[in-house]
Design a protein around this motif. Sequence first.
Motif, PDB file in Angstrom:
ATOM      1  N   PRO A 296       0.806  -1.212   0.000  1.00  0.00           N
ATOM      2  CA  PRO A 296       0.000   0.000   0.000  1.00  0.00           C
ATOM      3  C   PRO A 296       0.847   1.273   0.000  1.00  0.00           C
ATOM      4  O   PRO A 296       2.036   1.220   0.314  1.00  0.00           O
ATOM      5  N   TYR A 297       0.203   2.396  -0.364  1.00  0.00           N
ATOM      6  CA  TYR A 297       0.830   3.705  -0.253  1.00  0.00           C
ATOM      7  C   TYR A 297       0.160   4.455   0.885  1.00  0.00           C
ATOM      8  O   TYR A 297      -0.981   4.174   1.268  1.00  0.00           O
ATOM      9  N   THR A 298       0.850   5.453   1.411  1.00  0.00           N
ATOM     10  CA  THR A 298       0.256   6.370   2.384  1.00  0.00           C
ATOM     11  C   THR A 298       0.088   7.741   1.731  1.00  0.00           C
ATOM     12  O   THR A 298       0.792   8.081   0.779  1.00  0.00           O
ATOM     13  N   MET A 299      -0.831   8.530   2.274  1.00  0.00           N
ATOM     14  CA  MET A 299      -0.979   9.888   1.760  1.00  0.00           C
ATOM     15  C   MET A 299       0.289  10.688   2.013  1.00  0.00           C
ATOM     16  O   MET A 299       0.678  11.531   1.205  1.00  0.00           O
ATOM     17  N   GLY A 300       0.962  10.398   3.117  1.00  0.00           N
ATOM     18  CA  GLY A 300       2.221  11.081   3.395  1.00  0.00           C
ATOM     19  C   GLY A 300       3.249  10.857   2.309  1.00  0.00           C
ATOM     20  O   GLY A 300       4.000  11.779   1.947  1.00  0.00           O
TER      21      GLY A 300
ATOM     22  N   ILE B 201      -4.361   0.326  -6.515  1.00  0.00           N
ATOM     23  CA  ILE B 201      -4.668  -0.156  -5.172  1.00  0.00           C
ATOM     24  C   ILE B 201      -3.867   0.616  -4.129  1.00  0.00           C
ATOM     25  O   ILE B 201      -4.379   0.965  -3.051  1.00  0.00           O
ATOM     26  N   GLY B 202      -2.606   0.907  -4.454  1.00  0.00           N
ATOM     27  CA  GLY B 202      -1.789   1.684  -3.533  1.00  0.00           C
ATOM     28  C   GLY B 202      -2.420   3.025  -3.202  1.00  0.00           C
ATOM     29  O   GLY B 202      -2.463   3.437  -2.026  1.00  0.00           O
ATOM     30  N   CYS B 203      -2.926   3.705  -4.225  1.00  0.00           N
ATOM     31  CA  CYS B 203      -3.558   5.014  -4.004  1.00  0.00           C
ATOM     32  C   CYS B 203      -4.905   4.878  -3.308  1.00  0.00           C
ATOM     33  O   CYS B 203      -5.298   5.750  -2.530  1.00  0.00           O
ATOM     34  N   CYS B 204      -5.637   3.779  -3.562  1.00  0.00           N
ATOM     35  CA  CYS B 204      -6.883   3.532  -2.829  1.00  0.00           C
ATOM     36  C   CYS B 204      -6.613   3.452  -1.331  1.00  0.00           C
ATOM     37  O   CYS B 204      -7.367   4.013  -0.519  1.00  0.00           O
ATOM     38  N   THR B 205      -5.548   2.765  -0.954  1.00  0.00           N
ATOM     39  CA  THR B 205      -5.239   2.644   0.477  1.00  0.00           C
ATOM     40  C   THR B 205      -4.850   3.998   1.074  1.00  0.00           C
ATOM     41  O   THR B 205      -5.165   4.287   2.232  1.00  0.00           O
ATOM     42  N   ALA B 206      -4.195   4.833   0.270  1.00  0.00           N
ATOM     43  CA  ALA B 206      -3.841   6.174   0.754  1.00  0.00           C
ATOM     44  C   ALA B 206      -5.094   6.998   1.023  1.00  0.00           C
ATOM     45  O   ALA B 206      -5.189   7.693   2.052  1.00  0.00           O
ATOM     46  N   ILE B 207      -6.054   6.938   0.117  1.00  0.00           N
ATOM     47  CA  ILE B 207      -7.314   7.683   0.313  1.00  0.00           C
ATOM     48  C   ILE B 207      -8.054   7.150   1.531  1.00  0.00           C
ATOM     49  O   ILE B 207      -8.570   7.918   2.354  1.00  0.00           O
ATOM     50  N   ALA B 208      -8.104   5.824   1.643  1.00  0.00           N
ATOM     51  CA  ALA B 208      -8.853   5.197   2.736  1.00  0.00           C
ATOM     52  C   ALA B 208      -8.340   5.636   4.101  1.00  0.00           C
ATOM     53  O   ALA B 208      -9.109   5.727   5.060  1.00  0.00           O
ATOM     54  N   GLY B 209      -7.050   5.915   4.203  1.00  0.00           N
ATOM     55  CA  GLY B 209      -6.454   6.268   5.481  1.00  0.00           C
ATOM     56  C   GLY B 209      -6.361   7.753   5.749  1.00  0.00           C
ATOM     57  O   GLY B 209      -5.689   8.158   6.706  1.00  0.00           O
ATOM     58  N   THR B 210      -7.035   8.581   4.943  1.00  0.00           N
ATOM     59  CA  THR B 210      -6.862  10.038   5.040  1.00  0.00           C
ATOM     60  C   THR B 210      -8.110  10.733   5.561  1.00  0.00           C
ATOM     61  O   THR B 210      -9.212  10.522   5.055  1.00  0.00           O
TER      62      THR B 210
END
Length: 263
Positions: free
Chosen positions: A67-71, A180-189
Amino acid sequence: MPLADLGDVQLNYQLDGDPTGRPLVFANSLGTDLHLWGAVLDRLPGGLRIIRYDLRGHGQSSAPSAPYTMGALIRDAERLLDLLEVRDCIFVGLSIGGMIAQGLAVKRLDLMRGLVLSNTAAKIGTAANWRQRIEAIRRDGLESVADSIMERWFAPTFRKSPQMLQWRDGLLRQSIEGYIGCCTAIAGTDFYTPTSGLRLPTLGIAGSDDGATPADLVRETVDLIPGSKFEVIRRAGHLPCVEQPDAFADQLITFLKEVGHID
């Protein structure tokens, strides 16, 4: 197009306009690339140094493992602008690009002169909904969600046009890992608190038929920033810069003039 080697990621970017002009930066949405802004660029005046880039995992940028993070996405933008020696830009972000814009303004206000938050919010969707989408894509690929995404992206009339198929095909060309990486970033923001602390000129743009970030959601976020402006583009969904480029460019140009970025 040049690649910016930032170590853990390589970002594809494009420079247009006047190399000595006032900087105008564009960040794309989930499932698109820097070509998202092509029709708007054709309508902008001279005197602007225009910078577009593909988010990590999108277009010609590299796609590290999810996954990616928004950070991490904010840091990508920060490092690219530092590399290009950008200061006092107007940063235009759509959807996840608008989340990056909010986070970057909080972290590095010295880079920013103003924000354009298009079809975005401080928080988009729920973690559960993003998890369901990720699971579907892991199982069945992007094709399995493409039609529902087109319904959220575009107004009914545009969905009947041949142009819509180009954007559907573009979605399917994106890296699954990057998407998917960017989806996880959005989900955690959730940027409600940090965005409410911002104090800089801001324009919010929404589409009247946006099924991903409805106009009221965009307005709620933009209203967190004192003195901000908010506009709704009619007959447009989640990507008004594609469906209504004249209206989008008009709103952007008016804002650039109001903040003294162009004459």
